[in-house]
Design a protein around this motif. Structure first.
Motif, PDB file in Angstrom:
ATOM      1  N   UNK A 181       0.808  -1.213   0.000  1.00 47.41           N
ATOM      2  CA  UNK A 181       0.000   0.000   0.000  1.00 47.41           C
ATOM      3  C   UNK A 181       0.844   1.267   0.000  1.00 47.41           C
ATOM      4  N   UNK A 182       2.138   1.136   0.311  1.00 50.06           N
ATOM      5  CA  UNK A 182       2.986   2.325   0.419  1.00 50.06           C
ATOM      6  C   UNK A 182       3.478   2.828  -0.928  1.00 50.06           C
ATOM      7  N   UNK A 183       3.327   2.016  -1.966  1.00 49.83           N
ATOM      8  CA  UNK A 183       3.801   2.419  -3.288  1.00 49.83           C
ATOM      9  C   UNK A 183       2.764   3.330  -3.949  1.00 49.83           C
ATOM     10  N   UNK A 184       3.198   4.467  -4.492  1.00 54.29           N
ATOM     11  CA  UNK A 184       2.279   5.458  -5.052  1.00 54.29           C
ATOM     12  C   UNK A 184       1.491   4.917  -6.246  1.00 54.29           C
ATOM     13  N   UNK A 185       2.139   4.137  -7.098  1.00 53.25           N
ATOM     14  CA  UNK A 185       1.452   3.603  -8.278  1.00 53.25           C
ATOM     15  C   UNK A 185       0.387   2.592  -7.886  1.00 53.25           C
ATOM     16  N   UNK A 186       0.759   1.697  -6.952  1.00 53.61           N
ATOM     17  CA  UNK A 186      -0.229   0.714  -6.498  1.00 53.61           C
ATOM     18  C   UNK A 186      -1.387   1.401  -5.787  1.00 53.61           C
ATOM     19  N   UNK A 187      -1.072   2.422  -4.987  1.00 52.45           N
ATOM     20  CA  UNK A 187      -2.123   3.153  -4.278  1.00 52.45           C
ATOM     21  C   UNK A 187      -3.079   3.814  -5.269  1.00 52.45           C
ATOM     22  N   UNK A 188      -2.549   4.380  -6.348  1.00 52.80           N
ATOM     23  CA  UNK A 188      -3.398   5.044  -7.347  1.00 52.80           C
ATOM     24  C   UNK A 188      -4.345   4.049  -8.006  1.00 52.80           C
ATOM     25  N   UNK A 189      -3.856   2.843  -8.293  1.00 47.93           N
ATOM     26  CA  UNK A 189      -4.712   1.830  -8.918  1.00 47.93           C
ATOM     27  C   UNK A 189      -5.780   1.344  -7.943  1.00 47.93           C
ATOM     28  N   UNK A 190      -5.411   1.157  -6.692  1.00 44.36           N
ATOM     29  CA  UNK A 190      -6.385   0.737  -5.691  1.00 44.36           C
ATOM     30  C   UNK A 190      -7.474   1.791  -5.505  1.00 44.36           C
ATOM     31  N   UNK A 191      -7.070   3.062  -5.499  1.00 41.22           N
ATOM     32  CA  UNK A 191      -8.048   4.140  -5.342  1.00 41.22           C
ATOM     33  C   UNK A 191      -8.998   4.189  -6.539  1.00 41.22           C
ATOM     34  N   UNK A 192      -8.467   3.910  -7.731  1.00 41.15           N
ATOM     35  CA  UNK A 192      -9.320   3.885  -8.923  1.00 41.15           C
ATOM     36  C   UNK A 192     -10.358   2.770  -8.831  1.00 41.15           C
ATOM     37  N   UNK A 193     -10.009   1.701  -8.127  1.00 35.91           N
ATOM     38  CA  UNK A 193     -10.905   0.551  -7.994  1.00 35.91           C
ATOM     39  C   UNK A 193     -11.907   0.704  -6.848  1.00 35.91           C
ATOM     40  N   UNK A 194     -11.818   1.788  -6.099  1.00 38.07           N
ATOM     41  CA  UNK A 194     -12.744   1.993  -4.984  1.00 38.07           C
ATOM     42  C   UNK A 194     -14.182   2.215  -5.434  1.00 38.07           C
TER      43      UNK A 194
END
Length: 219
Positions: free
Chosen positions: A14-27
Motif C-alpha cells: 500500500x505504500x507504493x504510489x502507483x499501487x495506491x493510485x490503482x487501488x483508489x481507482x478501484x474503490x
C-alpha cells in the motif's frame, strides 16, 4: 511472527504510489483492465501488470476473465473499508478518471448476445441478488421462487423456477449482469411485455411502462 510478516508485506504494498493510485481507482467497485489502471496511475501497462500481480497474490485484488480480456477489481468490502480508513487519516490525490468508451446510446440498455446489458442489466442484477432471490453453486447460481412475484409481472411462470444463470461482467459498467438461461428468459420476457423495445446496433429502449414497473420494485 508469520502474521506480523504478512501484515508488514501488505502494508508495504500500500505504500507504493502507483499501487495506491490503482487501488483508489478501484474503490468505485468496478473492474478495470491493466491498461486502464495503468493510465489511472500514469505508468506503463507492463509496470501496472507487475503491480497488479503482486496485489492479486496478496489477496487485495481478484482477477476476472471475460473472453480474451482480464479485469481486476478489489477482492471484497474488507479491502475497500481498509482503503477508506487510510484515506480518512491521510488525504490522497485522486487517480486519473477512467472513462468508458461505450457510446452513450448503448450504455443505458443494450443486448449482450442474448441477454440484457448496460446500466439496466446491472441494476436488475443488483436488485435480484441483494434481495436474496438467488442460490449459489460455485460460479453459477439460480434464481429461486423467492423472485416469483417480480417475475410473474413479466409473465415468467413460477414452475420455471429455479432457473440457472451466470454472472457476465458488463463492458461499459464493469459490474455484473445476468447471462445464461435466466438472462435469455429475462430479455425475452421484457421484450414480450414491452418493458423494453429492441433497436439497431443492440440498443434497447425502456418504455414508460417498463420504467414505471421497475421503479415500483426499486430498480
Amino acid at each position: 511472527m508469520e502474521e506480523s510478516a504478512a501484515f508488514s508485506a501488505t502494508a508495504a504494498l500500500l505504500s507504493d504510489a502507483s499501487r495506491a493510485a490503482m487501488l483508489l481507482a478501484l474503490l468505485d467497485g468496478k473492474a478495470y483492465t491493466a491498461n486502464e489502471l495503468a493510465r489511472a496511475a500514469d505508468i506503463t501497462p507492463q509496470t501496472a501488470s507487475f503491480h497488479l500481480d503482486k496485489m492479486s497474490k496478496a489477496g487485495l485484488l481478484v482477477l476476472l476473465r471475460q473472453g480474451r480480456y482480464r479485469y481486476f477489481r478489489l477482492a471484497g468490502p474488507d479491502v475497500a473499508r481498509t482503503l477508506e480508513s487510510i484515506l480518512s487519516l491521510q488525504h490522497a490525490p485522486l487517480p486519473r478518471q477512467i472513462v468508458s468508451s461505450c457510446p452513450s446510446r448503448l450504455r443505458e440498455a443494450r443486448t449482450c448476445f442474448d441477454h440484457i446489458a448496460g446500466a439496466l442489466g446491472v441494476r436488475i442484477y443488483r436488485a435480484i441478488t441483494s434481495r436474496g432471490w438467488t442460490t449459489h453453486a460455485g460460479a453459477q447460481f439460480a434464481i429461486t421462487a423467492a423472485a416469483a412475484d417480480f417475475l410473474g409481472e413479466l409473465g415468467i411462470p413460477r414452475d420455471l423456477l429455479p432457473v440457472k444463470s451466470t454472472p457476465c461482467l458488463d463492458w461499459s459498467e464493469r459490474e455484473f449482469h445476468f447471462a445464461g438461461d435466466f438472462g435469455r428468459l429475462l430479455l425475452q420476457a421484457m421484450l414480450s411485455q414491452r418493458w423494453v423495445l429492441g433497436g439497431k446496433s443492440r440498443q434497447l429502449t425502456m418504455t414508460e411502462a417498463g420504467q414505471r414497473r421497475l421503479a415500483a420494485w426499486g430498480i
